[in-house]
Design a protein around this motif. Sequence first.
Motif, PDB file in Angstrom:
ATOM      1  N   UNK A 192       0.593  -0.952   0.090  1.00  0.00           N
ATOM      2  CA  UNK A 192      -0.185   0.118   0.080  1.00  0.00           C
ATOM      3  C   UNK A 192       0.791   1.525  -0.367  1.00  0.00           C
ATOM      4  N   UNK A 193       1.352   2.139  -1.753  1.00  0.00           N
ATOM      5  CA  UNK A 193       1.985   2.209  -1.247  1.00  0.00           C
ATOM      6  C   UNK A 193       1.730   4.393  -1.170  1.00  0.00           C
ATOM      7  N   UNK A 194       0.520   4.263  -1.213  1.00  0.00           N
ATOM      8  CA  UNK A 194      -0.157   5.408  -0.563  1.00  0.00           C
ATOM      9  C   UNK A 194      -0.471   5.314   0.932  1.00  0.00           C
ATOM     10  N   UNK A 195       0.582   7.088   1.649  1.00  0.00           N
ATOM     11  CA  UNK A 195      -0.090   7.425   2.394  1.00  0.00           C
ATOM     12  C   UNK A 195      -1.335   6.871   3.694  1.00  0.00           C
ATOM     13  N   UNK A 196      -2.241   7.443   1.916  1.00  0.00           N
ATOM     14  CA  UNK A 196      -3.082   7.812   3.601  1.00  0.00           C
ATOM     15  C   UNK A 196      -3.995   6.146   2.834  1.00  0.00           C
ATOM     16  N   UNK A 197      -3.993   5.798   2.158  1.00  0.00           N
ATOM     17  CA  UNK A 197      -4.074   4.349   2.208  1.00  0.00           C
ATOM     18  C   UNK A 197      -3.199   3.204   3.372  1.00  0.00           C
ATOM     19  N   UNK A 198      -2.161   4.064   3.589  1.00  0.00           N
ATOM     20  CA  UNK A 198      -1.307   2.983   4.833  1.00  0.00           C
ATOM     21  C   UNK A 198      -2.960   3.534   5.906  1.00  0.00           C
ATOM     22  N   UNK A 199      -2.675   4.944   6.461  1.00  0.00           N
ATOM     23  CA  UNK A 199      -3.531   5.013   8.021  1.00  0.00           C
ATOM     24  C   UNK A 199      -4.292   4.332   7.647  1.00  0.00           C
ATOM     25  N   UNK A 200      -5.546   4.689   6.395  1.00  0.00           N
ATOM     26  CA  UNK A 200      -6.569   4.084   6.678  1.00  0.00           C
ATOM     27  C   UNK A 200      -6.011   2.854   6.937  1.00  0.00           C
ATOM     28  N   UNK A 201      -5.552   1.858   6.526  1.00  0.00           N
ATOM     29  CA  UNK A 201      -4.653   0.276   7.314  1.00  0.00           C
ATOM     30  C   UNK A 201      -4.791   0.265   8.686  1.00  0.00           C
ATOM     31  N   UNK A 202      -4.204   0.862   8.742  1.00  0.00           N
ATOM     32  CA  UNK A 202      -3.487   1.410  10.631  1.00  0.00           C
ATOM     33  C   UNK A 202      -4.809   1.349  11.086  1.00  0.00           C
ATOM     34  N   UNK A 203      -5.683   2.175  10.621  1.00  0.00           N
ATOM     35  CA  UNK A 203      -7.181   1.921  11.345  1.00  0.00           C
ATOM     36  C   UNK A 203      -7.797   1.386  10.900  1.00  0.00           C
ATOM     37  N   UNK A 204      -8.317   0.137  10.546  1.00  0.00           N
ATOM     38  CA  UNK A 204      -8.926  -1.056   9.764  1.00  0.00           C
ATOM     39  C   UNK A 204      -8.585  -1.842  10.807  1.00  0.00           C
ATOM     40  N   UNK A 205      -7.436  -2.147  10.343  1.00  0.00           N
ATOM     41  CA  UNK A 205      -6.829  -3.374  10.497  1.00  0.00           C
ATOM     42  C   UNK A 205      -7.502  -4.125  11.801  1.00  0.00           C
ATOM     43  N   UNK A 206      -6.490  -3.696  12.862  1.00  0.00           N
ATOM     44  CA  UNK A 206      -7.617  -5.112  14.563  1.00  0.00           C
ATOM     45  C   UNK A 206      -8.532  -4.271  14.471  1.00  0.00           C
ATOM     46  N   UNK A 207      -9.399  -3.459  13.774  1.00  0.00           N
ATOM     47  CA  UNK A 207     -10.962  -3.758  13.957  1.00  0.00           C
ATOM     48  C   UNK A 207     -11.530  -5.001  13.480  1.00  0.00           C
ATOM     49  N   UNK A 208     -11.238  -5.088  12.329  1.00  0.00           N
ATOM     50  CA  UNK A 208     -11.641  -6.281  11.985  1.00  0.00           C
ATOM     51  C   UNK A 208     -11.151  -7.452  12.928  1.00  0.00           C
ATOM     52  N   UNK A 209      -9.581  -7.673  13.067  1.00  0.00           N
ATOM     53  CA  UNK A 209      -9.540  -8.466  14.205  1.00  0.00           C
ATOM     54  C   UNK A 209     -10.771  -9.071  15.089  1.00  0.00           C
ATOM     55  N   UNK A 210     -10.686  -8.141  15.999  1.00  0.00           N
ATOM     56  CA  UNK A 210     -11.575  -7.764  17.082  1.00  0.00           C
ATOM     57  C   UNK A 210     -13.383  -7.729  16.728  1.00  0.00           C
ATOM     58  N   UNK A 211     -13.714  -7.658  15.775  1.00  0.00           N
ATOM     59  CA  UNK A 211     -14.722  -8.242  15.336  1.00  0.00           C
ATOM     60  C   UNK A 211     -14.950  -9.053  14.558  1.00  0.00           C
ATOM     61  N   UNK A 212     -13.646 -10.020  14.313  1.00  0.00           N
ATOM     62  CA  UNK A 212     -14.061 -11.620  14.365  1.00  0.00           C
ATOM     63  C   UNK A 212     -13.781 -12.488  15.222  1.00  0.00           C
TER      64      UNK A 212
END
Length: 255
Positions: A29-49
């Motif tokens: 994910x080369x774009x900084x905004x995409x990386x920021x969104x990934x950082x915010x969303x990734x663990x939330x998906x894990x907690x939901x699972x």
Amino acid sequence: MSLATFLLAAVFLPLFPLSAAFTALYQRAGHSVGRAILLLAWPQLGLALAATADGPPPGWLLALALGTAALYAFRALALRELGQWTAFLAASLWALLWLTEPGAATGTAHLHALGMSAPLALVALLTGGLERRFGAAYAGLTTGLAQTLPRLSGVLVAAVLASVALPLFPAFFTLLALLVASTPGMPAVSLVLLAVWLLWTWAGARMIQGLVVGAAAPEAPGYRVADLGAASAWAYAAALLALAAGGLLLTGDLP
């Protein structure tokens, strides 16, 4: 079924070796905004699972979480590229979310995850700024930024310190709650947590030293890199102050 659910959640709340999925995706994910969104969303998906599983995670998985946190904190010490450093620090931080009752219905674990991820998202955005200015965000390649880019350097230092659980920021209170909860019956867990915290701060200090401290690299004739705009610097400062204020909300988890 619960074990399969926990193993799937371990991709998003990174446990070694499944943690490689996140670190590889972050690099792509080369774009900084995409990386920021990934950082915010990734663990939330894990907690939901994890919340869909029946019962708490097994003890061996919690031990693996501690080992993963320590491993990635140690590996972050050797990293000089800020983007990769951010991904490894994120994996170390998120592994500890397994100790915050990720399957609980209170939503507290989601707040812990957000508090850990938000400073990293700011670092990701600032990393993008460095890459646009210099072509890379590599400690030792771009040195002495405090002299040439004081505003960007200031918010970068604050964001890095917030990421490594500086007191008053959310990750600090998450770690403190885990320490208080583990000290009476599991002193070994407390020692590992303290060691991980030490490694975080050491890795953060090394990254700051390599980017901000020291003599500035000589500029090419007729070439000058622009500093962060005043409005952007104030926006970052406001976000960091909001994080510090939000960290106080997590003191409710302290016994």
